[in-house]
Design a protein around this motif. Structure first.
Motif, PDB file in Angstrom:
ATOM      1  N   GLY A  12       0.826  -1.213   0.000  1.00  0.00           N
ATOM      2  CA  GLY A  12       0.000   0.000   0.000  1.00  0.00           C
ATOM      3  C   GLY A  12       0.852   1.251   0.000  1.00  0.00           C
ATOM      4  N   GLY A  13       1.946   1.256  -0.765  1.00  0.00           N
ATOM      5  CA  GLY A  13       2.738   2.472  -0.967  1.00  0.00           C
ATOM      6  C   GLY A  13       2.051   3.354  -2.013  1.00  0.00           C
ATOM      7  N   LEU A  14       2.780   4.350  -2.507  1.00  0.00           N
ATOM      8  CA  LEU A  14       2.172   5.281  -3.471  1.00  0.00           C
ATOM      9  C   LEU A  14       1.793   4.553  -4.762  1.00  0.00           C
ATOM     10  CD1 LEU A  14       4.542   8.340  -2.859  1.00  0.00           C
ATOM     11  CD2 LEU A  14       2.181   8.062  -2.069  1.00  0.00           C
ATOM     12  N   LEU A  33      -3.279  -5.194   0.184  1.00  0.00           N
ATOM     13  CA  LEU A  33      -2.714  -5.860   1.358  1.00  0.00           C
ATOM     14  C   LEU A  33      -1.402  -5.179   1.730  1.00  0.00           C
ATOM     15  CD1 LEU A  33      -3.235  -9.522   0.084  1.00  0.00           C
ATOM     16  CD2 LEU A  33      -4.739  -8.211   1.618  1.00  0.00           C
ATOM     17  N   GLU A  34      -1.371  -4.557   2.898  1.00  0.00           N
ATOM     18  CA  GLU A  34      -0.168  -3.830   3.326  1.00  0.00           C
ATOM     19  C   GLU A  34       0.442  -4.541   4.535  1.00  0.00           C
ATOM     20  OE1 GLU A  34       1.960  -1.327   2.504  1.00  0.00           O
ATOM     21  OE2 GLU A  34       2.913  -1.837   4.406  1.00  0.00           O
ATOM     22  N   GLY A  35       1.744  -4.792   4.433  1.00  0.00           N
ATOM     23  CA  GLY A  35       2.416  -5.532   5.499  1.00  0.00           C
ATOM     24  C   GLY A  35       2.579  -4.753   6.789  1.00  0.00           C
ATOM     25  N   ALA A 304      14.929  11.872  -8.653  1.00  0.00           N
ATOM     26  CA  ALA A 304      13.729  12.032  -7.809  1.00  0.00           C
ATOM     27  C   ALA A 304      12.473  11.583  -8.573  1.00  0.00           C
ATOM     28  CB  ALA A 304      13.589  13.466  -7.314  1.00  0.00           C
ATOM     29  N   GLN A 305      12.510  10.353  -9.115  1.00  0.00           N
ATOM     30  CA  GLN A 305      11.401   9.896  -9.964  1.00  0.00           C
ATOM     31  C   GLN A 305      10.915   8.486  -9.649  1.00  0.00           C
ATOM     32  OE1 GLN A 305       9.374  10.979 -12.403  1.00  0.00           O
ATOM     33  NE2 GLN A 305      10.038  13.109 -12.374  1.00  0.00           N
ATOM     34  N   GLY A 306      11.460   7.826  -8.605  1.00  0.00           N
ATOM     35  CA  GLY A 306      11.035   6.453  -8.321  1.00  0.00           C
ATOM     36  C   GLY A 306       9.546   6.382  -8.014  1.00  0.00           C
ATOM     37  N   MET A 309       7.412   7.297 -11.039  1.00  0.00           N
ATOM     38  CA  MET A 309       7.216   6.181 -11.987  1.00  0.00           C
ATOM     39  C   MET A 309       6.193   5.174 -11.448  1.00  0.00           C
ATOM     40  SD  MET A 309       8.890   6.739 -14.725  1.00  0.00           S
ATOM     41  CE  MET A 309       8.644   8.501 -14.487  1.00  0.00           C
ATOM     42  N   ALA A 310       6.212   4.936 -10.126  1.00  0.00           N
ATOM     43  CA  ALA A 310       5.235   4.002  -9.539  1.00  0.00           C
ATOM     44  C   ALA A 310       3.814   4.550  -9.719  1.00  0.00           C
ATOM     45  CB  ALA A 310       5.547   3.794  -8.053  1.00  0.00           C
ATOM     46  N   ILE A 311       3.658   5.857  -9.563  1.00  0.00           N
ATOM     47  CA  ILE A 311       2.334   6.488  -9.726  1.00  0.00           C
ATOM     48  C   ILE A 311       1.893   6.415 -11.194  1.00  0.00           C
ATOM     49  CG2 ILE A 311       1.223   8.772  -9.677  1.00  0.00           C
ATOM     50  CD1 ILE A 311       2.824   9.248  -7.019  1.00  0.00           C
TER      51      ILE A 311
HETATM   52  C1  LIG Z   1      16.408   8.740   0.169  1.00  0.00           C
HETATM   53  C2  LIG Z   1      15.359   8.570  -0.901  1.00  0.00           C
HETATM   54  C3  LIG Z   1      14.775   9.678  -1.498  1.00  0.00           C
HETATM   55  C4  LIG Z   1      13.814   9.511  -2.495  1.00  0.00           C
HETATM   56  N1  LIG Z   1      13.256  10.634  -3.064  1.00  0.00           N
HETATM   57  C5  LIG Z   1      12.334  10.503  -4.043  1.00  0.00           C
HETATM   58  C6  LIG Z   1      11.743  11.651  -4.630  1.00  0.00           C
HETATM   59  O1  LIG Z   1      12.038  12.787  -4.228  1.00  0.00           O
HETATM   60  N2  LIG Z   1      10.817  11.471  -5.625  1.00  0.00           N
HETATM   61  C7  LIG Z   1      10.457  10.225  -6.055  1.00  0.00           C
HETATM   62  O2  LIG Z   1       9.597  10.122  -6.955  1.00  0.00           O
HETATM   63  N3  LIG Z   1      11.017   9.112  -5.514  1.00  0.00           N
HETATM   64  C8  LIG Z   1      11.930   9.215  -4.514  1.00  0.00           C
HETATM   65  N4  LIG Z   1      12.472   8.104  -3.953  1.00  0.00           N
HETATM   66  C9  LIG Z   1      12.073   6.775  -4.450  1.00  0.00           C
HETATM   67  C10 LIG Z   1      10.739   6.339  -3.858  1.00  0.00           C
HETATM   68  O3  LIG Z   1      10.805   6.340  -2.448  1.00  0.00           O
HETATM   69  C11 LIG Z   1      10.352   4.947  -4.346  1.00  0.00           C
HETATM   70  O4  LIG Z   1      10.648   4.824  -5.715  1.00  0.00           O
HETATM   71  C12 LIG Z   1       8.855   4.706  -4.142  1.00  0.00           C
HETATM   72  O5  LIG Z   1       8.558   4.707  -2.763  1.00  0.00           O
HETATM   73  C13 LIG Z   1       8.402   3.397  -4.788  1.00  0.00           C
HETATM   74  O6  LIG Z   1       7.025   3.246  -4.545  1.00  0.00           O
HETATM   75  P1  LIG Z   1       6.373   1.797  -4.504  1.00  0.00           P
HETATM   76  O7  LIG Z   1       4.920   2.019  -4.226  1.00  0.00           O
HETATM   77  O8  LIG Z   1       6.774   1.010  -5.688  1.00  0.00           O
HETATM   78  O9  LIG Z   1       7.064   1.072  -3.257  1.00  0.00           O
HETATM   79  P2  LIG Z   1       7.115   1.460  -1.716  1.00  0.00           P
HETATM   80  O10 LIG Z   1       6.880   2.894  -1.497  1.00  0.00           O
HETATM   81  O11 LIG Z   1       8.376   0.873  -1.177  1.00  0.00           O
HETATM   82  O12 LIG Z   1       5.869   0.675  -1.100  1.00  0.00           O
HETATM   83  C14 LIG Z   1       5.903  -0.730  -0.946  1.00  0.00           C
HETATM   84  C15 LIG Z   1       4.884  -1.093   0.117  1.00  0.00           C
HETATM   85  O13 LIG Z   1       4.768  -2.509   0.147  1.00  0.00           O
HETATM   86  C16 LIG Z   1       4.747  -2.960   1.484  1.00  0.00           C
HETATM   87  N5  LIG Z   1       5.232  -4.348   1.444  1.00  0.00           N
HETATM   88  C17 LIG Z   1       6.472  -4.784   1.151  1.00  0.00           C
HETATM   89  N6  LIG Z   1       6.522  -6.138   1.159  1.00  0.00           N
HETATM   90  C18 LIG Z   1       5.257  -6.553   1.456  1.00  0.00           C
HETATM   91  C19 LIG Z   1       4.650  -7.841   1.605  1.00  0.00           C
HETATM   92  N7  LIG Z   1       5.357  -8.967   1.445  1.00  0.00           N
HETATM   93  N8  LIG Z   1       3.325  -7.910   1.924  1.00  0.00           N
HETATM   94  C20 LIG Z   1       2.587  -6.763   2.065  1.00  0.00           C
HETATM   95  N9  LIG Z   1       3.113  -5.504   1.947  1.00  0.00           N
HETATM   96  C21 LIG Z   1       4.423  -5.416   1.632  1.00  0.00           C
HETATM   97  C22 LIG Z   1       5.656  -1.987   2.217  1.00  0.00           C
HETATM   98  O14 LIG Z   1       5.367  -1.959   3.616  1.00  0.00           O
HETATM   99  C23 LIG Z   1       5.303  -0.676   1.527  1.00  0.00           C
HETATM  100  O15 LIG Z   1       4.231  -0.007   2.145  1.00  0.00           O
HETATM  101  C24 LIG Z   1      13.437   8.212  -2.927  1.00  0.00           C
HETATM  102  C25 LIG Z   1      14.028   7.095  -2.348  1.00  0.00           C
HETATM  103  C26 LIG Z   1      14.970   7.257  -1.332  1.00  0.00           C
HETATM  104  C27 LIG Z   1      15.583   6.026  -0.709  1.00  0.00           C
END
Ligand SMILES: Cc1cc2nc3c(=O)[nH]c(=O)nc-3n(C[C@H](O)[C@H](O)[C@H](O)COP(=O)(O)OP(=O)(O)OC[C@H]3O[C@@H](n4cnc5c(N)ncnc54)[C@H](O)[C@@H]3O)c2cc1C
Length: 398
Positions: A12-14, A33-35, A304-306, A309-311
């Protein structure tokens, strides 16, 4: 499998929440499902380019996102040794005129809450916290997962938005641990009122130095100040204590500009992570399971795009599922095709930028002389591929 069976979203990330909202907009039920014990508990600043607003606008979340964000007047690159301004990307009126949407910085929790509030208002989205997925099975016509505490959930398909250390990536791609850079990152938020040091407060500023950088910007309408310190260290894979971290920081930044050293002195040493990324790969799906966001294509944070890109992935995937009439393998293949080159470019350019930030000696002199010739028009042209947003399959195009 009836069409009413929800699509499971693990994480449940972004990325995961955007996917759920974009599916709901197309009338598809999603179960997230968020861990972690609660959604969105991780809180530091995050930056977004105008490209994410193409998504927020489609989801009807533009005003809500803007209400919790700050719009910096510029994004600056400063030399960490002598403090000289190297690059200025004005993010005011001319930027808005060129890219239609603003550049923003926002407290991650606040943006998470915008998405969560919208998800809670949707009858099509079920949010399940404290559900750490530990196993899964693709049964051909459906997918089932089990959680660490023994619960089972099933769905029509599964979106693995489980982040940088994705369980699903390990099983689907199996390319081992993320690539390590040998750098660590530390993050801190301080009240703006406590900031004594003289530096730009209404900008995003990146101080670039040999083997180190610092990023700083305001949050929560200028009441908070976000600082990220990143540096190379032989102890990147180790855990130390606060005293050893403090000594290491002082050593690393001893030649930095005094303003940067004052920022470093404010760092909270409890959050310290090694920095890594993933190599681009061509395929992110198998059967009824697909990877999304960091699980599929984690970049370094230098662009600053991780999260951006997910969004973008979330909307693109939901549109692909809708357009394919729930034929998941076709939808997932189209999603990959639509997203591969853009996300791979973000991964590769983030690496190039990483080296550009951290260069030393003659390389640094060449960098500084080169960027001296870069004006606003040049910067806007360089960023257009990213900030103009991405084409999506189905109804959404540019
Ligand atoms: C220092 C730093 C600065 C950053 N700055 C930026 C920025 O300025 N702009 C930008 O766009 N990006 C930035 N990023 C990158 C960004 O944080 C990630 O790319 C982004 O959070 C990815 O989103 P996501 O939803 O894919 O994963 P995540 O945000 O990691 O979400 C994953 C979710 O899954 C849950 N999860 C994991 N495993 C399980 C499981 N087995 N069962 C259930 N739930 C689970 C986790 O608890 C979490 O809530 C930065 C990263 C870092 C480290």
């Amino acid at each position: 499998m009836p069409k009413s069976e929800p699509i499971l979203i693990v994480g449940g990330g972004l990325g995961g929440l955007t996917t759920a909202l974009a599916l709901a907009r197309r009338g598809r039920a999603a179960r997230v499902l968020e861990g972690a014990a609660e959604f969105g508990a991780i809180g530091y600043g995050i930056q977004f380019g105008p490209n994410v607003f193409h998504v927020f606008e489609h989801l009807g979340l533009m005003d809500q996102a803007l209400a919790v964000a700050d719009s910096p007047v510029a994004v600056l690159m400063l030399d960490a040794l002598d403090g000289k301004e190297l690059v200025r990307i004005a993010t005011g009126a001319s930027f808005r005129a060129r890219f239609r949407y603003p550049y923003i910085v926002v407290h991650r929790i606040d943006l998470h809450n915008v998405l969560l509030d919208a998800a809670r208002q949707s009858a099509s989205i079920e949010l399940v916290a404290d559900a750490m997925v530990s196993g899964f099975e693709d049964r051909g016509e459906a997918v089932a997962v089990t959680t660490a505490d023994g619960r089972t959930f099933s769905g029509a398909a599964l979106v693995a938005a489980d982040g940088f250390r994705s369980l699903f990536r390990q099983k689907l791609i199996g390319d081992g641990e993320p690539r390590q850079t040998g750098y660590v990152a530390l993050r801190t938020i301080v009240p703006m009122a406590e900031l004594q040091v003289k530096l730009p407060r209404d900008c995003v500023a990146l101080w670039a130095g040999p083997g180190m950088h610092v990023v700083q910007y305001p949050l929560r309408h200028g009441t908070l100040f976000n600082i990220v310190a990143v540096f190379r260290t032989s102890t990147h894979a180790e855990r130390g204590d606060v005293n050893s971290y403090r000594a290491e920081l002082e050593r690393t930044y001893r030649n930095a500009h005094p303003a940067m050293r004052e920022l470093i002195a404010m760092m909270d040493l409890r959050w310290r992570r090694s920095v890594g990324d993933r190599d681009p790969v061509r395929h992110w799906h198998r059967g009824r399971i697909v990877l999304l966001g960091d699980a599929a294509h984690a970049p370094l944070q230098s662009l600053a795009q991780g999260a951006g890109m997910a969004i973008e992935d979330g909307l693109c995937l939901a549109e692909a599922i809708h357009a394919a009439g729930d034929d998941y393998p076709i939808a997932f293949a189209r999603f990959e095709a639509a997203r591969l080159l853009r996300t791979a470019r973000v991964q590769l350019e983030s690496r190039a930028l990483w080296n550009f930030y951290h260069c030393d000696g003659i390389e640094r002199d060449v960098r500084n002389a080169t960027v001296a010739g870069w004006d606003e028009a040049h910067m806007f042209d360089c960023l257009a591929w990213l900030y103009d947003g991405a084409p999506f399959p189905g109804e959404i195009g540019r």
